[in-house]
Design an enzyme around this catalytic site. Sequence first.
Site, PDB file in Angstrom:
ATOM      1  N   LYS A  55       0.887  -1.174   0.000  1.00  0.00           N
ATOM      2  CA  LYS A  55       0.000   0.000   0.000  1.00  0.00           C
ATOM      3  C   LYS A  55       0.920   1.217   0.000  1.00  0.00           C
ATOM      4  O   LYS A  55       1.420   1.640   1.038  1.00  0.00           O
ATOM      5  CB  LYS A  55      -0.885  -0.013   1.258  1.00  0.00           C
ATOM      6  CG  LYS A  55      -2.240   0.630   1.084  1.00  0.00           C
ATOM      7  CD  LYS A  55      -2.220   2.089   0.718  1.00  0.00           C
ATOM      8  CE  LYS A  55      -2.039   2.980   1.932  1.00  0.00           C
ATOM      9  NZ  LYS A  55      -1.808   4.401   1.528  1.00  0.00           N
ATOM     10  N   GLU A  78       9.436   1.302  11.063  1.00  0.00           N
ATOM     11  CA  GLU A  78      10.432   2.379  10.964  1.00  0.00           C
ATOM     12  C   GLU A  78       9.650   3.682  11.018  1.00  0.00           C
ATOM     13  O   GLU A  78       8.918   4.014  10.093  1.00  0.00           O
ATOM     14  CB  GLU A  78      11.218   2.243   9.661  1.00  0.00           C
ATOM     15  CG  GLU A  78      12.069   0.981   9.657  1.00  0.00           C
ATOM     16  CD  GLU A  78      12.790   0.732   8.347  1.00  0.00           C
ATOM     17  OE1 GLU A  78      12.760   1.588   7.462  1.00  0.00           O
ATOM     18  OE2 GLU A  78      13.383  -0.346   8.226  1.00  0.00           O
ATOM     19  N   GLU A 104       8.876  16.263  15.651  1.00  0.00           N
ATOM     20  CA  GLU A 104       9.352  16.052  14.281  1.00  0.00           C
ATOM     21  C   GLU A 104       8.609  16.989  13.334  1.00  0.00           C
ATOM     22  O   GLU A 104       7.386  17.030  13.336  1.00  0.00           O
ATOM     23  CB  GLU A 104       9.107  14.599  13.854  1.00  0.00           C
ATOM     24  CG  GLU A 104       9.596  14.331  12.453  1.00  0.00           C
ATOM     25  CD  GLU A 104       9.260  12.923  11.954  1.00  0.00           C
ATOM     26  OE1 GLU A 104       8.074  12.558  11.951  1.00  0.00           O
ATOM     27  OE2 GLU A 104      10.184  12.197  11.573  1.00  0.00           O
ATOM     28  N   CYS A 110      13.627  10.770   7.120  1.00  0.00           N
ATOM     29  CA  CYS A 110      13.471  10.365   8.518  1.00  0.00           C
ATOM     30  C   CYS A 110      14.787  10.457   9.278  1.00  0.00           C
ATOM     31  O   CYS A 110      14.807  10.669  10.477  1.00  0.00           O
ATOM     32  CB  CYS A 110      12.936   8.945   8.590  1.00  0.00           C
ATOM     33  SG  CYS A 110      14.003   7.794   7.725  1.00  0.00           S
TER      34      CYS A 110
END
Length: 494
Positions: free
Chosen positions: A187, A263, A398, A297
């Site tokens: 996906k 992750e 973040e 990331c």
Amino acid sequence: MTTNSPRPVADHILNFIGGSYRKGSQGKTFDNVNPATGQTIGTVYEASEADVADAVAAAKAALDGPWGKMTTAERVKLIVAVAAEIERRADDFLDAEVADTGKPRHVASHIDIPRGAANFRMFADVIATMPGESFTTPTPDGGQAINYAVRKAKGVIAVICPWNFPLLLMTWKVGPALACGNTVVVKPSEETPRTAALLGEVMNAVGMPQGVYNVVHGFGGGSAGEFLTSNKDVDAITFTGETGTGQAIMQKAAVGVRDVSFELGGKNAAIVFADADLDKAIEGLSRSVFLNTGQVCLGTERVYVERPLFDEFVRRMTLAAQAFKPGSMGDPAYLGPLSSAEHRDKVLGYYAKAVEEGATVVTGGGVPKVEGDQAGGFYVEPTLWTGLAHDATVIREEIFGPCCGVIPFDSEDEVIALANDTDYGLCATVWTENVSRAHRVAAAMQVGVCWVNCWFLRDLRTAFGGSGHSGIGREGGVHSLEFYTETANICVKL
Ligand SMILES: NC(=O)c1ccc[n+]([C@@H]2O[C@H](COP(=O)([O-])OP(=O)(O)OC[C@H]3O[C@@H](n4cnc5c(N)ncnc54)[C@H](O)[C@@H]3O)[C@@H](O)[C@H]2O)c1
Ligand SMILES: O=C/C=C/C=C(\O)C(=O)O
């Protein structure tokens, strides 16, 4: 060629189920938007719950077909052929990735697409050379038994991906999953569906059996993402994306006690000691903060600089930030857009918050003036802040944009505590020419990956992943085998 001129790309992006492309059974579609221009450039066909169920059923059936019966050598041959076909069609993948993300072609051509192929090649090697485990065991009757471990495919793996490195991060999971003999239902992010769809053509071209690789398009909750994670025939879920999404997926995975590999997000620190080689640090950190417009990331969003070097560091990083040209496609210094209008607004919200919380905006902080075709693109200025407290929002949360706060420090102990004071634990970088300090501080970082005097230098055989809110498990090299296989011990009494 590293120009940014767009080439025509397919404008209908279909699901790939059981080896065939199809629309969604409920007739739903959504727009595919190029973030470099803000223009709609394609139509994505959304998978319904029934389509997702078909994809999972195709993947399950493929386990019992020719794929499940192949020897490792036969499987490896096919996987290497996938890598070669990606390389042969590199321009098509490049066009698709650039259309979806708006990223500079030189970034996609040096990072995203070659890694797409390398992820297959490397895991083909890992599986072909995988060592086994065996023990000779004394038995009560004075004899012996041999124990040996065999690794079996886990089954149908759901692969749920983000938008920042679509092909790279997807193949990082599909490569080992297939090498280990699993089948997959991917996906991709709703924002970047093209390369996952295109990979279906590659699978068919190399003769991958139908149903081994499937792709369903759609969103998260109430759409293809949730339909997939809720499907009871999915045996394990591997996911890269936001921490909050990981939590939602984990709840679905609990039903049926399915394994997960995550992750997730990060708030990665860089520590620059006064004895660092400043040229190296500026080169590495300007990539770490601004590459892919900060949508990495592993990127740095907090930089701690030892006080004697602070002013010079800020001066040099400012020049590095100002060298990027957001919106100037065609310029070698082109800095691409953020991935969507929504993400741009989120990043600009953080830019405003930083000022509200007392930051000095050293450079950037706003929206660049962009003209022509790209006036509607989702650009922001590369931004540096100083004067922020350690508990400022932009130092703790973040952001996923081209920005960072620079904070001075006075001692090694102090900076280790500051760097580790976060819920996340993905990666860190340490910049120093003192070899003892380099090892000491790197080992003290509570992260999955620590780079010294470099950043994003990847050996695909190494363990990769994060601690804390940054993830669960490690992938890479033999570490991926832990997730993508089920180990069974066989005990033979001699
Ligand atoms: N640790 C890493 O290796 C790594 C790598 C890249 C990106 N990231 C993280 O990814 C994030 C950015 O990516 P994003 O915005 O696409 O992440 P996201 O979590 O919003 O979406 C990722 C994927 O999950 C799907 N999804 C969303 N909700 C879902 C649900 N309830 N059930 C199932 N699927 C669902 C989305 O449709 C998309 O395909 C950042 O937090 C970044 O740090 C982490
Ligand atoms: O945005 C995150 C980038 C992650 C990179 C990897 O997962 C990798 O290099 O394997």
